[in-house]
Each structure stands twice: as C-alpha cells, then as structure tokens.
Design an enzyme around this catalytic site. Structure first.
Site, PDB file in Angstrom:
ATOM      1  CB  SER A 156       2.829  -5.791  -0.869  1.00  0.00           C
ATOM      2  OG  SER A 156       2.915  -6.707  -1.932  1.00  0.00           O
TER       3      SER A 156
ATOM      4  CE  LYS B 129       6.712  -7.866  -1.852  1.00  0.00           C
ATOM      5  NZ  LYS B 129       5.260  -7.998  -2.091  1.00  0.00           N
TER       6      LYS B 129
ATOM      7  CB  SER C 218       6.418  -4.250  -4.091  1.00  0.00           C
ATOM      8  OG  SER C 218       5.568  -4.867  -3.153  1.00  0.00           O
TER       9      SER C 218
END
Length: 403
Positions: A69, A72, A135
C-alpha cells in the site's frame, strides 16, 4: 535510464563520502556522530533529510521490493497534482462503479476498504481521505476512474510521475498496491516520493496526519500509522503497507525544529516492528543532524561585474531556498565559498542562469554544492556602452583587472 541510474549512484556515493568525512574527523572536530542503528529483521531501510535530500543512513535501499500500500503514496500524488492544477476539485462527486465495489470485485476481498457502495456518489475529498487514512483499495479505483477514465490510464500517470521524480527503480501495475507481477519499488524511491509529496503538495500532505476517518461505518477507522500517536516524536505521516509478499512497510516523516526527516522501513515482520524500527531511525537522525538554510531564495549572496549590460553588476544567489544537513550543533560553523565558472559575465543574460557554484564547507570539508545563478535579467547596453565595455574588457585582459 542507465545514465539516470548511474548519476543517482554517484550522488549517493558522494553523500556517503561526506558522512564518512564527518566520521573520520571525529577526533579533530569534536562533534562526533553516533553510529547509525543497524536494523535487524527488516529487508531494507533508509533515512533522509526531507529538505536537503541528503541520505543519512541506508541498507538495501536500492533493492527492488513489493510496495504493497505504499503504492497509494503515488496514487495520492497523482490526485494531489490533479487538484492543484484544477483538473478536478474536492467537491466533485464520483459515481462508484462495480469495480470499486468490494462485493463486485473479487480482487478486493479481504483487503483494506472504505466500504463504498456501487452507484452511490462520493466526493473527491472523502475518497482522497479514504485512500490516505483508511488505505481504501476501493477508493483508489474510484479515484483512478474519475481522474483518468480507467485504472490502466491512471497507472500510466503514476509511472509518468515516477519518471519525472527520478524514481528509477519504481514501476506500478495497480492503483492500490495489491500484489501484481512487475510491480516494484525501493526504500530509496519511497523516501524521495515522500519528499516530493511534502514539498510539492502541502495541501495533499496535510491529510496524512489525520488519525481517523469515518465513512459509511458506525465507528471511525483509524490511520494505520501507529507513530501518529507517539508523543515522543512529531510524526505527521506518511503511509503503511502490507501484503504477504511485501511484509510490513512504513514510510514515516517527523519534524524537530527546522529539521524534517523521512524514514522508510520495508519487509518488517510485524506492525509493531516496522514502527519501532522507524522510530529508531528518526530518533538517531534528530539527535545526530540538523538542517541549515544558508541561502534564502532570491536574496543576493554576492554580486558580480557584468559586461555589455545596462547595469554594471548582477546579483547572484539561488532562486530556491538551499538546505544543507550538518552534524547537530554545527550550523553556525558552516561557511560558503563561491567558485565562478568563468572570469567574465556578459549581457544579455536571463534570470536563473548558472554562473558558478556555492560550496558549503564544514571543518575544511565540502559537505554540499549548489549552483550559483543570476537573480535578475540584465539587458544588453546600447552601441556606445558596448564599445566602451569592449575597450575596458580588453585592457583588463591585457593588463589585469584595472576596470
């Protein structure tokens, strides 16, 4: 790409040489730097000064790894640039597609979600918070479709920005970071992506310090960056990531006085471990170094004679603030020396033209170099002025600087 990669390694080698020079001089300069922590049970790590860009310590920082992640951060960067440029607005309403609906997209099953519902309209502002704070993989898909029309087009934007920012060892295949073939990054690249977020998109970065966000649930979801709750550090970002392939990743940034540091830990074994290792790096960095701002943007550091111009002199300095990392307590001892590229500057000349180099010196060691540029445009003088300057310049060249 090979040239870019080579130059990056040269710069990093010079940085290590500078830090080695500090270490070798401990006995003489009386400001010893404690040894950097050696983090165990992690795949890679790095610590940088977010203002100067200096690398303070690193391990396997160029090793390509799964970003999870941390992806992101780039999704957020693309969104931040789109908002900044006016292509989209925080108030835009986004219709949630089936792909951004967890129930309709098997790839999202069991992953981090904002829990969007198909067909509903959600604002860009809320989706952006869902990406950064929660997230949310579903929010990434919704925003990718809104910004670029499709996930694949958005991924192309992500990779274009990676190239622009010099992230030579980063390539994205998804908008959210779930495991995918040929998707990789490095600790080094994530640190410098964090630097770009902080310095280029302050409004976007301000979201990263928010500890919780509530959307479509009875209780708010907490930011997964546990260091935001640590009272011993002023952490205000950045992003966590985890998949089975990646392990536990964390990019963290904190401020102490005029110094901002960015740490990256990749491949830790647990959430707590990625936080404790990041904290070790940040504490060592703040105790060992500080950031100096010896050159303020557009403020002259010196002036130089200019020939054939409608002005006799031109102011020199930097069009941007210059930051230098020095050992803690040594800011007052930093000196600047100016090296000109040539003996004579001639008009016409534009603002921002490099005419020399500023060398920043500590204990007789050059710890950084920055371009010395013109702070103003100087037009060419008239015919008679040019003739007079030509004569004076020839006399200077023949007999030494007499004019």
């Amino acid at each position: 790409m090979k040239k870019q990669h080579f130059l990056k390694h040269v710069k990093r080698s010079l940085t290590i040489l500078i830090l080695s020079a500090y270490g070798c001089a401990h006995a003489d300069i009386n400001f010893p730097i404690p040894d950097a922590p050696k983090l165990e049970n992690v795949g890679a790590y790095i610590l940088i000064d977010a203002k100067s860009g200096e690398i303070l310590t690193q391990y396997n920082a160029d090793q390509r790894r799964d970003p999870a992640s941390l992806t992101k951060m780039m999704t957020s960067y693309v969104i931040g640039e789109a908002i900044k440029s006016g292509r989209i607005n925080n108030s835009d309403m986004v219709v949630i597609s089936k792909d951004a609906w967890a129930t309709g997209n098997p790839k999202l099953k069991g992953s981090s979600l904002m829990f969007l519902e198909v067909g509903k309209q959600v604002s860009v502002e809320n989706l952006n918070k869902g990406i950064i704070i929660q997230s949310g993989n579903d929010a990434c898909i919704a925003m990718a479709e809104h910004v670029a029309g499709s996930q694949s087009s958005f991924v192309s934007l992500m990779n274009n920005y990676a190239n622009q920012l010099g992230l030579a060892d980063t390539h994205f295949q998804t908008v959210h970071g779930l495991d995918a073939d040929d998707q990789y990054t490095t600790a080094h690249d994530m640190a410098f992506l964090g630097k770009a977020l902080i310095n280029n998109l302050p409004n976007e970065y301000a979201i990263y310090k928010q500890k919780e966000f509530k959307y479509n649930l009875s209780k708010p979801q907490l930011n997964r960056n546990g260091l935001l709750w640590d009272t011993t550090l002023s952490v205000d970002g950045i992003k966590t990531g985890h998949t089975n392939n990646a392990g536990y990743n964390l990019v963290a940034s904190a401020v102490d006085g005029n110094t901002r540091l960015i740490s990256v830990v990749m491949g830790a074994k647990t959430e707590k471990e990625r936080e404790s290792k990041s904290k070790q790096l940040l504490i060592w960095g703040f105790r060992s170094f500080e950031t100096v701002n010896p050159v303020v943007a557009n403020l002259p550091k010196m002036n130089a004679k200019i020939w054939y111009g409608d002005s006799n002199t031109v102011n020199l300095g930097s069009l941007n603030d210059v930051y230098v990392t020095v050992p803690k307590g040594q800011a007052a001892n930093l000196q600047i020396e100016y090296k000109m590229d040539s003996d004579y500057i001639s008009a016409p000349i534009e603002q921002g033209v490099k005419v020399g180099t500023m060398q920043f010196i500590l204990n007789n060691q050059v710890v950084a170099e920055k371009p010395l540029v013109t702070l103003e445009k100087v037009e060419e003088t008239g015919f008679f002025g040019s003739i007079l300057d030509y004569i004076k310049l020839k006399f200077n060249q023949w007999f030494g600087d007499i004019f």
